[in-house]
Each structure stands twice: as C-alpha cells, then as structure tokens.
Design a protein around this motif. Structure first.
Motif, PDB file in Angstrom:
ATOM      1  N   GLU A  52       4.603  -7.303  -0.352  1.00  0.00           N
ATOM      2  CA  GLU A  52       3.680  -6.273   0.121  1.00  0.00           C
ATOM      3  C   GLU A  52       3.817  -4.981  -0.678  1.00  0.00           C
ATOM      4  O   GLU A  52       2.820  -4.293  -0.930  1.00  0.00           O
ATOM      5  N   GLY A  53       5.015  -4.658  -1.092  1.00  0.00           N
ATOM      6  CA  GLY A  53       5.181  -3.459  -1.913  1.00  0.00           C
ATOM      7  C   GLY A  53       4.472  -3.587  -3.245  1.00  0.00           C
ATOM      8  O   GLY A  53       3.779  -2.657  -3.693  1.00  0.00           O
ATOM      9  N   LEU A  54       4.617  -4.745  -3.893  1.00  0.00           N
ATOM     10  CA  LEU A  54       3.962  -4.950  -5.189  1.00  0.00           C
ATOM     11  C   LEU A  54       2.447  -5.018  -5.043  1.00  0.00           C
ATOM     12  O   LEU A  54       1.707  -4.495  -5.891  1.00  0.00           O
ATOM     13  N   ALA A  55       1.964  -5.666  -3.982  1.00  0.00           N
ATOM     14  CA  ALA A  55       0.511  -5.767  -3.785  1.00  0.00           C
ATOM     15  C   ALA A  55      -0.111  -4.382  -3.605  1.00  0.00           C
ATOM     16  O   ALA A  55      -1.183  -4.088  -4.157  1.00  0.00           O
ATOM     17  N   GLN A  56       0.560  -3.510  -2.848  1.00  0.00           N
ATOM     18  CA  GLN A  56       0.042  -2.148  -2.678  1.00  0.00           C
ATOM     19  C   GLN A  56       0.133  -1.354  -3.978  1.00  0.00           C
ATOM     20  O   GLN A  56      -0.770  -0.585  -4.320  1.00  0.00           O
ATOM     21  N   LEU A  57       1.235  -1.561  -4.694  1.00  0.00           N
ATOM     22  CA  LEU A  57       1.407  -0.843  -5.961  1.00  0.00           C
ATOM     23  C   LEU A  57       0.308  -1.224  -6.939  1.00  0.00           C
ATOM     24  O   LEU A  57      -0.227  -0.365  -7.659  1.00  0.00           O
ATOM     25  N   MET A  58      -0.053  -2.522  -6.979  1.00  0.00           N
ATOM     26  CA  MET A  58      -1.113  -2.966  -7.879  1.00  0.00           C
ATOM     27  C   MET A  58      -2.472  -2.385  -7.483  1.00  0.00           C
ATOM     28  O   MET A  58      -3.337  -2.161  -8.330  1.00  0.00           O
ATOM     29  N   GLY A 109       7.543   2.082  -0.656  1.00  0.00           N
ATOM     30  CA  GLY A 109       8.553   3.024  -1.135  1.00  0.00           C
ATOM     31  C   GLY A 109       9.703   2.328  -1.842  1.00  0.00           C
ATOM     32  O   GLY A 109      10.195   2.798  -2.873  1.00  0.00           O
ATOM     33  N   LEU A 110      10.145   1.192  -1.295  1.00  0.00           N
ATOM     34  CA  LEU A 110      11.246   0.456  -1.926  1.00  0.00           C
ATOM     35  C   LEU A 110      10.844  -0.040  -3.306  1.00  0.00           C
ATOM     36  O   LEU A 110      11.607   0.099  -4.277  1.00  0.00           O
ATOM     37  N   VAL A 111       9.659  -0.636  -3.431  1.00  0.00           N
ATOM     38  CA  VAL A 111       9.228  -1.156  -4.729  1.00  0.00           C
ATOM     39  C   VAL A 111       9.035  -0.003  -5.724  1.00  0.00           C
ATOM     40  O   VAL A 111       9.369  -0.144  -6.911  1.00  0.00           O
TER      41      VAL A 111
END
Length: 505
Positions: free
Chosen positions: A409-415, A449-451
C-alpha cells in the motif's frame, strides 16, 4: 570286514588276527570337514516415505557378481592312504608296526589375484550396504542432503538399478526440497526432473514439481507438471486443483472450470468443489463482458455500455505499464487481467468494502475496478486507481507474493504521487506521530510514511532490491536485513521514532 593289508576275510576284531593291523586306522579316506559361515544380516529397510529393500539386495547382488567370475584352478582333493611297503626280510615272524594315520592334505590356497578379487567384492558390498543405510537413515531423519549424497545414490542406482531406484528418487526429491526452501528453483527443478526419469511410474516427482512451480509463479510449467501428475495419479485432487489454479493464473478460467467439473464427476472432494464454486462465481461476473487482449493486459468490460471508456482504459493501462516497468526494472511474465465491472457487480464479485475504489486480488492475479456511470473522459481518480492497482500487480510479481501489505500500500500510494506530509499537514502528521490517527486512514498513511522513509534511505533501487530479495529468500525480514541491515519491525520502529521527534506533541 576284510583286512586291507593281508587280505584276511570276515575280520570281526579291532585288529587283524593275521597281520595285527589296526583296522580303524586303515579304513580309507576321512571325510573333509565343512565350515559353515554365518549369513550376513541385511540392514533395516527404509520405510519412511519410500521403501527400498536395498540392504540384502546389494549384498546378494555383489555376491552374484563375485560368483560370476571365472573360477580358479580346482583345489586338490584328499589323498588315499599310503600303501604299505612289504617287509624286505622274507620269513620274518614279527608283524611290523602299522604305519601312522595320514591326515588328508588341505585344499590348495587360491592365487593372490583370486583372493584379492574376492576381498574387493566383499568390501564393495559392505561399502554399498553402509552407504544405503546411511542415506536411508538421513532420509528418515529428514536431515539435509548434499551433492555428494546425490552422487552416492546415483552410484548405487548404477550398480543396482532395481533395488536402488526408490532410494535414489527419495534422495533427489529430498535434496530438491532443500533447494526449494532456499528459493533455488532451477537447482530444485533439475533434481526433480531427474527423479521423474528414474521413477517414470511414480507420482512423487511431478507432485514435487507442481508445488515448486506454483510457488515460483511459473504457471505454464505448473500446468505441465499438473498434467503429468494426473496422468500418473488420476485421483489426485491436489493435482486437479493445481492444474485449475495454473490455468486461472493464465487467464483461462473456463478451462479451469471444465477441469474441476470433470474431476469431481468421478472423484468427489469438498475442497475441490469449493474451489470450483469460487471460479464459477468469478466467471459469472465476467460472462457477459467483451474482451480485448493486448500484449500486457487482458481487459474485459461491458462492450455496449462502456465501449468508449474501455478503449480509454486500454490506452491508460499501456501508459502506466511503461511507467512501472521503468520504476521497478521489472516486467511481469504473464499478461495482467483487468476486469471493469458495473459498481454493484464489482462489490458482489469482490466482496470489497464500500470505501474500496478497486482491488488487486493476489489469489487470481486480477485487477477489478468499478466503472459504472463513467464516460470516455476518465477522471483523475480512476487514472490514479488504475496505477495504484497495477502497482500491486508489479510488487506481487516482483516479490513472488512475499511483500507485506503495508509495503504494497505504501508503494501503490507513492506511485500515485501521494506524499504523507502534503496530505496530512502539520496537525495530521502530529496525530499520526502520537498514534491518534487510527483505522483504515491511519494504516494507509503509516504505510506511505514508512515507504517514504525507506526510499529516503536507499532510493527506489533499494526498494527494488529488497523486493527481489524477498523473492529469493521467501522472507520479508531476511530481505530487509540483507538490503537495509535491519528487520522490517526495526525499520518501522526507527521511522516512528523519527516521526515522533519531528511532530510528536
């Protein structure tokens, strides 16, 4: 009896009354003594997963080899008693002393060459038996096996192909399991291919190969292994389910349904029946949809109601696909199925919560999106949603399904271009740092935030490296230790500490 010395007949006394010879010592050839050898006791047979009765067979086989050698010269037999020499003095009255009894001579000793051959054969049989016992015991104990153990089992099989077949198959499969656990799939597959050749009627090799390729996500090879397993074991429910799953992951759901339905006609099985119902339910939601197959996607949508939006989504999918390939340095091996459903059909098919705007299903590898009421002009929200769900597909494929949900979920939001500080602001960041931001929103902002923190430490390359390490190790913690030097829990704690220092109240 008659006296063998003077010829007197019908002598009934121990000594001849005419010449005085002791008759018991002159009776002729003494029967040779026979020496019995204890039979070699075979080792205990291995009866854990495979049952080769190899111990005795190896000894018998070695003995047979030795017995087939050219025989040496025959040993000389026992001699006849020596003839009595007549007394040269004629008319001598006294009877001469009888000659001493003669022991029969020992058999002739074999030549050194023959003796050496026998010793070598016996020694080889003992060594083979010890090797078989050692390998069997290690298999029983499920101890790790080495390449040297495989060579030893191959050597036994070369000399004793029938009794050693099951032992070699067991060694190959057990050694392959060690490689599989270490995610060395090619090495494991090579051993399992050999096991299939060694035991062509056994289902164990194809069974292990099916599990290997399903775990590795190679659906085409899993399909082949499942077909072979069903040919050897037609009632194997796991083989039927494995074949159906491999077909679904190749977007061949109709074939998967046919496979399971045909299997259940003759082999009732509750678990297989439940899987068939799931596939049928998913298929019903897609039955009336048109389909467009592109190089990287299989897209299904309602052709009458959403033909325009379907075309636009295909264009957007191709654009996002190129972005993700550049970002992750990875391209999925199989096309990604994308299912565009009317809103109610979407929720019925996925069981997703009301707040869900799309779903990537790690079980069947499909992206499902609700598109009811849309026009050919896609909203920014749908554009981002497509990129978000495709990111899940890439992360799952790159990590072989190991990546934890918060990394997903962190990577998907970052993308999508989201950044936690911009979304939360000062007050929201303080609430997140203090642990006051909970629920779904708290989870998603924490994951982002973690990603962000992980990318800040080692860049996108570090993220890609850790995803590949997950695929190699099968462990997210081991992957993070390898790339970041710490477990995911430790990295999460470090990020939370920094967040509190900056925003904590």
């Amino acid at each position: 009896m008659d006296c063998p010395r003077c010829g007197a007949t019908a002598v009934s006394t121990p000594e001849c009354p005419r010449c005085g010879v002791v008759l018991a010592k002159a009776r002729g050839e003494r029967a040779p003594r026979t020496v019995s050898r204890p039979a070699a006791s075979p080792p205990a047979a291995w009866r854990a997963l495979f049952v080769p009765a190899i111990g005795l067979a190896l000894v018998v086989g070695a003995a047979a080899v030795h017995l087939r050698r050219d025989p040496g010269p025959p040993a000389a037999g026992p001699s006849e008693p020596r003839a009595t020499v007549p007394d040269p003095v004629a008319g001598r009255d006294e009877s001469p002393e009888p000659p001493p009894a003669v022991e029969p001579p020992l058999p002739m000793a074999p030549s050194p060459e023959i003796a050496d051959d026998g010793l070598r054969a016996a020694s080889a049989a003992d060594a083979d038996r010890e090797t078989a016992v050692r390998l069997s015991e290690r298999l029983r104990a499920r101890a790790p096996l080495t390449a040297e153990d495989v060579r030893a089992a191959e050597d036994l099989y070369a000399r004793y192909p029938v009794p050693a077949r099951d032992l070699l198959e067991g060694v190959l499969i057990h050694t392959a399991a060690g490689h599989r656990e270490a995610r060395r799939y090619d090495a494991a597959a090579s051993l399992l291919d050999r096991a299939r050749v060694v035991a062509p009627a056994s289902p164990r090799g194809p069974q292990a190969l099916l599990g290997l390729w399903l775990e590795a996500g190679d659906w085409a090879l899993a399909e082949g292994a499942a077909h072979e397993l069903l040919a050897r074991a037609p009632s194997d429910a796991e083989a039927a389910r494995g074949l159906a799953y491999a077909l679904v992951r190749q977007d061949r759901s109709r074939e998967a349904i046919d496979v399971l339905a045909a299997f259940l006609d003759t082999h009732p099985d509750a678990e297989t029946g439940a899987l068939l119902e799931r596939f049928r339910r998913d298929q019903r939601s897609e039955a009336s949809l048109d389909e467009a197959r592109l190089a990287h996607f299989h897209v299904r949508y309602d052709g009458e109601a959403h033909v325009d939006v379907g075309r636009e989504i295909l264009r957007v999918l191709d654009r996002h696909y190129a972005t993700l390939v550049r970002t992750f340095g990875h391209e999925p091996a199989a096309p990604i199925p994308v299912i565009l459903l009317a809103r109610q059909s979407y929720y019925d098919a996925t069981g997703a919560p009301a707040w869900s705007g799309g779903q990537y299903d790690g079980f069947d590898g499909r992206v499902r999106l609700p598109i009811g009421g849309l026009t050919s002009s896609l909203t920014a929200e749908l554009d981002d949603m497509l990129l978000h769900e495709l990111t899940h597909a890439f992360v799952a494929d790159l990590s072989r399904g190991i990546a934890p949900r918060e990394i997903h979920e962190g990577l998907a939001q970052l993308m999508e271009g989201k950044r936690s500080q911009a979304l939360l602001g000062e007050e929201g960041s303080r609430a997140l740092a203090d642990g006051r931001l909970r629920g779904v929103g708290g989870f998603y902002f924490s994951a982002l935030g973690l990603v962000e923190d992980l990318v800040g430490q080692r860049g996108q390359g570090g993220i890609n490296e850790v995803l590949r390490a997950m695929a190699q190790t099968g462990s997210s913690d081991e992957a993070f230790r390898r790339v970041y030097g710490k477990s995911l829990d430790d990295l999460r704690q470090d990020w939370a500490t920094r967040l509190r220092r900056r925003y904590g109240s």
